[in-house]
Every structure is written in C-alpha cells, then in structure tokens.
Scaffold this motif. Structure first.
Motif, PDB file in Angstrom:
ATOM      1  N   GLY A 101      65.072  29.277 102.185  1.00  0.00           N
ATOM      2  CA  GLY A 101      65.276  30.731 102.351  1.00  0.00           C
ATOM      3  C   GLY A 101      63.956  31.444 102.593  1.00  0.00           C
ATOM      4  O   GLY A 101      63.860  32.325 103.445  1.00  0.00           O
ATOM      5  N   ARG A 158      62.106  30.073 106.196  1.00  0.00           N
ATOM      6  CA  ARG A 158      62.886  30.010 107.438  1.00  0.00           C
ATOM      7  C   ARG A 158      62.310  30.903 108.538  1.00  0.00           C
ATOM      8  O   ARG A 158      62.240  30.499 109.699  1.00  0.00           O
ATOM      9  CB  ARG A 158      64.326  30.418 107.121  1.00  0.00           C
ATOM     10  N   HIS A 197      70.434  25.745 104.323  1.00  0.00           N
ATOM     11  CA  HIS A 197      70.294  26.634 103.166  1.00  0.00           C
ATOM     12  C   HIS A 197      71.658  26.933 102.540  1.00  0.00           C
ATOM     13  O   HIS A 197      71.854  26.782 101.333  1.00  0.00           O
ATOM     14  CB  HIS A 197      69.625  27.942 103.628  1.00  0.00           C
ATOM     15  N   MET A 198      72.611  27.323 103.378  1.00  0.00           N
ATOM     16  CA  MET A 198      73.927  27.711 102.874  1.00  0.00           C
ATOM     17  C   MET A 198      74.670  26.484 102.329  1.00  0.00           C
ATOM     18  O   MET A 198      75.347  26.571 101.304  1.00  0.00           O
ATOM     19  CB  MET A 198      74.728  28.399 103.985  1.00  0.00           C
ATOM     20  N   GLY A 202      73.383  25.643  98.950  1.00  0.00           N
ATOM     21  CA  GLY A 202      73.889  26.642  97.998  1.00  0.00           C
ATOM     22  C   GLY A 202      75.349  26.374  97.631  1.00  0.00           C
ATOM     23  O   GLY A 202      75.740  26.488  96.474  1.00  0.00           O
ATOM     24  N   PRO A 238      74.530  31.812  94.636  1.00  0.00           N
ATOM     25  CA  PRO A 238      75.138  31.306  95.881  1.00  0.00           C
ATOM     26  C   PRO A 238      76.418  32.047  96.259  1.00  0.00           C
ATOM     27  O   PRO A 238      76.695  32.222  97.454  1.00  0.00           O
ATOM     28  CB  PRO A 238      75.408  29.825  95.591  1.00  0.00           C
ATOM     29  N   GLY A 292      75.404  35.051  98.037  1.00  0.00           N
ATOM     30  CA  GLY A 292      74.937  34.613  99.364  1.00  0.00           C
ATOM     31  C   GLY A 292      76.106  34.369 100.301  1.00  0.00           C
ATOM     32  O   GLY A 292      76.082  34.760 101.480  1.00  0.00           O
ATOM     33  N   LEU A 293      77.139  33.722  99.752  1.00  0.00           N
ATOM     34  CA  LEU A 293      78.336  33.434 100.557  1.00  0.00           C
ATOM     35  C   LEU A 293      78.971  34.745 101.030  1.00  0.00           C
ATOM     36  O   LEU A 293      79.311  34.899 102.211  1.00  0.00           O
ATOM     37  CB  LEU A 293      79.327  32.636  99.689  1.00  0.00           C
ATOM     38  N   ARG A 311      78.747  39.725 106.918  1.00  0.00           N
ATOM     39  CA  ARG A 311      77.979  39.932 108.148  1.00  0.00           C
ATOM     40  C   ARG A 311      78.662  39.251 109.341  1.00  0.00           C
ATOM     41  O   ARG A 311      78.145  39.233 110.447  1.00  0.00           O
ATOM     42  CB  ARG A 311      76.599  39.319 107.929  1.00  0.00           C
ATOM     43  N   ARG A 345      79.209  35.975 109.593  1.00  0.00           N
ATOM     44  CA  ARG A 345      78.702  34.627 109.872  1.00  0.00           C
ATOM     45  C   ARG A 345      79.698  33.590 109.362  1.00  0.00           C
ATOM     46  O   ARG A 345      80.010  33.593 108.177  1.00  0.00           O
ATOM     47  CB  ARG A 345      77.426  34.349 109.073  1.00  0.00           C
ATOM     48  N   HIS A 392      71.188  39.456  96.985  1.00  0.00           N
ATOM     49  CA  HIS A 392      71.106  37.988  96.945  1.00  0.00           C
ATOM     50  C   HIS A 392      69.649  37.543  96.815  1.00  0.00           C
ATOM     51  O   HIS A 392      69.329  36.681  96.002  1.00  0.00           O
ATOM     52  CB  HIS A 392      71.740  37.447  98.236  1.00  0.00           C
ATOM     53  N   VAL A 393      68.780  38.174  97.579  1.00  0.00           N
ATOM     54  CA  VAL A 393      67.375  37.760  97.591  1.00  0.00           C
ATOM     55  C   VAL A 393      66.680  38.143  96.279  1.00  0.00           C
ATOM     56  O   VAL A 393      65.978  37.323  95.678  1.00  0.00           O
ATOM     57  CB  VAL A 393      66.640  38.376  98.810  1.00  0.00           C
TER      58      VAL A 393
HETATM   59  C1  HEM Z   1      71.059  28.503  94.722  1.00  0.00           C
HETATM   60  C2  HEM Z   1      71.419  28.948  95.879  1.00  0.00           C
HETATM   61  C3  HEM Z   1      70.654  29.919  96.737  1.00  0.00           C
HETATM   62  C4  HEM Z   1      69.383  30.443  96.631  1.00  0.00           C
HETATM   63  C5  HEM Z   1      68.337  30.168  95.540  1.00  0.00           C
HETATM   64  C6  HEM Z   1      69.175  31.321  97.772  1.00  0.00           C
HETATM   65  C7  HEM Z   1      68.013  32.034  98.052  1.00  0.00           C
HETATM   66  C8  HEM Z   1      67.771  32.755  99.208  1.00  0.00           C
HETATM   67  C9  HEM Z   1      66.480  33.301  99.605  1.00  0.00           C
HETATM   68  C10 HEM Z   1      65.182  33.169  98.813  1.00  0.00           C
HETATM   69  C11 HEM Z   1      66.656  33.917 100.795  1.00  0.00           C
HETATM   70  C12 HEM Z   1      65.498  34.523 101.577  1.00  0.00           C
HETATM   71  C13 HEM Z   1      65.702  35.711 102.274  1.00  0.00           C
HETATM   72  C14 HEM Z   1      64.484  36.374 102.854  1.00  0.00           C
HETATM   73  O1  HEM Z   1      63.420  36.383 102.238  1.00  0.00           O
HETATM   74  O2  HEM Z   1      64.675  36.872 103.947  1.00  0.00           O
HETATM   75  C15 HEM Z   1      68.061  33.800 101.165  1.00  0.00           C
HETATM   76  C16 HEM Z   1      68.665  34.323 102.299  1.00  0.00           C
HETATM   77  C17 HEM Z   1      69.979  34.162 102.642  1.00  0.00           C
HETATM   78  N1  HEM Z   1      70.905  33.383 101.990  1.00  0.00           N
HETATM   79 FE1  HEM Z   1      70.620  32.377 100.259  1.00  0.00          FE
HETATM   80  N2  HEM Z   1      70.337  31.333  98.526  1.00  0.00           N
HETATM   81  C18 HEM Z   1      71.246  30.485  97.940  1.00  0.00           C
HETATM   82  C19 HEM Z   1      72.522  30.188  98.385  1.00  0.00           C
HETATM   83  C20 HEM Z   1      73.126  30.757  99.490  1.00  0.00           C
HETATM   84  C21 HEM Z   1      74.483  30.497  99.932  1.00  0.00           C
HETATM   85  C22 HEM Z   1      75.497  29.557  99.257  1.00  0.00           C
HETATM   86  C23 HEM Z   1      74.690  31.244 101.043  1.00  0.00           C
HETATM   87  C24 HEM Z   1      75.909  31.356 101.930  1.00  0.00           C
HETATM   88  C25 HEM Z   1      76.864  30.478 102.002  1.00  0.00           C
HETATM   89  C26 HEM Z   1      73.459  31.966 101.319  1.00  0.00           C
HETATM   90  C27 HEM Z   1      73.282  32.850 102.371  1.00  0.00           C
HETATM   91  C28 HEM Z   1      72.110  33.476 102.675  1.00  0.00           C
HETATM   92  C29 HEM Z   1      71.957  34.367 103.804  1.00  0.00           C
HETATM   93  C30 HEM Z   1      73.052  34.747 104.817  1.00  0.00           C
HETATM   94  C31 HEM Z   1      70.616  34.792 103.786  1.00  0.00           C
HETATM   95  C32 HEM Z   1      69.966  35.757 104.773  1.00  0.00           C
HETATM   96  C33 HEM Z   1      69.476  35.025 105.959  1.00  0.00           C
HETATM   97  C34 HEM Z   1      68.882  35.988 106.956  1.00  0.00           C
HETATM   98  O3  HEM Z   1      69.649  36.764 107.499  1.00  0.00           O
HETATM   99  O4  HEM Z   1      67.675  35.934 107.132  1.00  0.00           O
HETATM  100  N3  HEM Z   1      72.529  31.642 100.351  1.00  0.00           N
HETATM  101  N4  HEM Z   1      68.725  33.080 100.181  1.00  0.00           N
END
Ligand code: HEM
Ligand code: HEM
Length: 183
Positions: A28, A31, A46-47, A50, A98, A101-102, A108, A110, A138-139
């Motif tokens: 995350g 990326r 990433h997803m 998660g 997560p 995040g989902l 959005r 996706r 989420h972040v």
């Molecule tokens: C333990 C699980 C997870 C952790 C620790 C985590 C952590 C993060 C982090 C640190 C970011 C960085 C965003 C940034 O700085 O721009 C991020 C973005 C994101 N995450 Fe997660 N995430 C997890 C699980 C998930 C899951 C399960 C999904 C969806 C199924 C998800 C969807 C997203 C999306 C859509 C973004 C934004 C991406 C973008 O548009 O740039 N995440 N997540």
C-alpha cells in the motif's frame, strides 16, 4: 510452573497473518512509487493479501474459541490487562481494516480480485465523494494498526530480552519455550 506453548496451528496462523498484514501495508505504501503499468497488479496483490487476512482471522477466532490460549504467564494485573486490550485491538484491526479497504474499493466501483482466481463484483452503488473519505479512513486506520502491532512486537521482544520469560518463545515455531517441561 511448566510453560505450555501455543499449538502449532495457532502459531502458523499468527505468523501467516502477521506476514500478510505487513506485506499488504508495505505494498500500500510503495505502490505509488512504481511505474503506472505495475500499479494495477500491485493493488490486486494488496487487496488479495488483505482478503486473506480476513479469512485467516475468521479461522483464527473460530479456532481460538475451541482451543483456548495457554495460561497467561505470571505478570502484574495491569500488564495482563494491557496485553488483553492490545490483543483485542489487534483482532478488531485484523478484521476492520481490510473490511474498510474492501468497502473503499467497492464504493469506488473497483472489482476486487482474489489472487487472479476470482473476482468479487461490487454490490454497492458508486459514490466517488464518499469513496475518498472511506479510503482516507482505511489508510489512517492502517497506520494506527501498524503502531499497535509495532508496540505489540516490541513488548514481545522486551519479554524475551529483558524479562527473559517464555512469552515470545512459546509463539515461535521450532523453539522450545523457556521453562518448558513439555510441548
Ligand atoms: C491488513 C490489510 C490491509 C492493510 C494494512 C492496508 C493498508 C493500506 C495502505 C497503507 C494503503 C496506502 C494508501 C496510500 O498511502 O495511498 C492502502 C490503500 C488501499 N487499500 Fe488497503 N490495506 C489492507 C487491506 C485492503 C483490502 C482487503 C482492500 C480491498 C479489498 C484494500 C483496498 C485498498 C484500496 C482501494 C486502497 C487505495 C488505493 C489507491 O487508490 O491508491 N486494502 N491500504
Ligand atoms: C501485524 C502483525 C501482528 C499481528 C496482527 C499480531 C496479532 C496477535 C494477536 C491477535 C495475538 C493474540 C493471540 C491470542 O492470544 O489469541 C498475538 C499474540 C502474540 N504475538 Fe503477535 N501479532 C503481530 C506481530 C507480532 C510480532 C512481529 C511478534 C514478535 C516480535 C509477535 C509476538 C506475539 C507473541 C509473543 C504473542 C503471544 C502473547 C502472549 O502469550 O500473551 N506478534 N499477536
């Protein structure tokens, strides 16, 4: 008092979840530094990681309810309470972050791929304004999760190096816990 270790399945789940969480977080964060062409598969990874965390945590909670943790090692009541609260916080984060995040991905618009094996279509209506807020939540929650996990890891290391008890060794594979008379 002899020390009982965590069972092998619990140990495997603990470390598999820890690795998946750290990998999802790392991906995350980095990326955006990758060329545009690589960002889509990194987001899928990433997803997927998660989603794996959610699945393994559900198994972990089910297993824990059937196989209670070994007796707590002797500690001051306040320390025991702090550890309990931290563990509850970790479990909550392992599911909530997560899941948020989902929701962020779905709202959005996706589609969410699980390791390129199956695609989960979005069951919710597109809402780009709310999507930004949910992504930010989420972040921020992910950063707080890593702070809690970091404190948790430091506490385990301090038990091992300073207090020299079995707290860490009984959660490690292939290691005989200190003070152990049976496994
Ligand atoms: C333990 C699980 C997870 C952790 C620790 C985590 C952590 C993060 C982090 C640190 C970011 C960085 C965003 C940034 O700085 O721009 C991020 C973005 C994101 N995450 Fe997660 N995430 C997890 C699980 C998930 C899951 C399960 C999904 C969806 C199924 C998800 C969807 C997203 C999306 C859509 C973004 C934004 C991406 C973008 O548009 O740039 N995440 N997540
Ligand atoms: C994101 C990473 C991590 C997560 C989500 C996590 C989560 C958890 C949870 C929920 C428990 C409670 C187990 C139970 O009693 O049901 C636990 C226990 C434990 N974890 Fe972690 N953990 C992580 C990383 C680490 C690391 C890096 C270490 C070691 C350096 C560690 C060492 C331990 C130890 C020793 C226990 C047993 C504590 C005790 O017996 O009171 N964990 N972990």
């Amino acid at each position: 008092m002899p020390t009982r270790r965590y069972d092998r399945f619990t140990i495997s789940l603990h470390w598999a979840i820890a690795l998946a969480v750290i990998a999802a977080y790392g991906i995350g964060l980095v990326r955006d530094e990758f060329p545009k062409g690589d960002r889509a598969w990194l987001l899928t990874l990433h997803m997927s990681l998660g989603l794996l965390v959610i699945a393994l945590t559900v198994v972990r909670i089910g297993w824990r309810s059937m196989t209670p943790a070994p007796e707590a090692l002797p500690a001051a009541p306040m320390v025991e309470l702090a550890a309990k609260i931290a563990h509850l916080g970790l479990y909550a984060a392992m599911l909530a972050i997560p899941l948020i995040g989902l929701f962020a991905a779905w709202i959005r618009g996706r589609p969410v791929d699980f390791f390129w094996l199956a695609t989960i279509p979005s069951p919710v209506a597109l809402d780009t304004a709310l999507a930004k807020t949910v992504k930010d939540a989420h972040v921020v929650a992910a950063h707080l999760f890593m702070v809690l996990a970091g404190v948790h890891a430091l506490a385990a290391i301090a038990h091992h190096l300073v207090l020299k008890d079995a707290t860490l060794s009984r959660m490690l594979p292939l290691v005989t816990p200190r003070g152990s008379r049976f496994d």
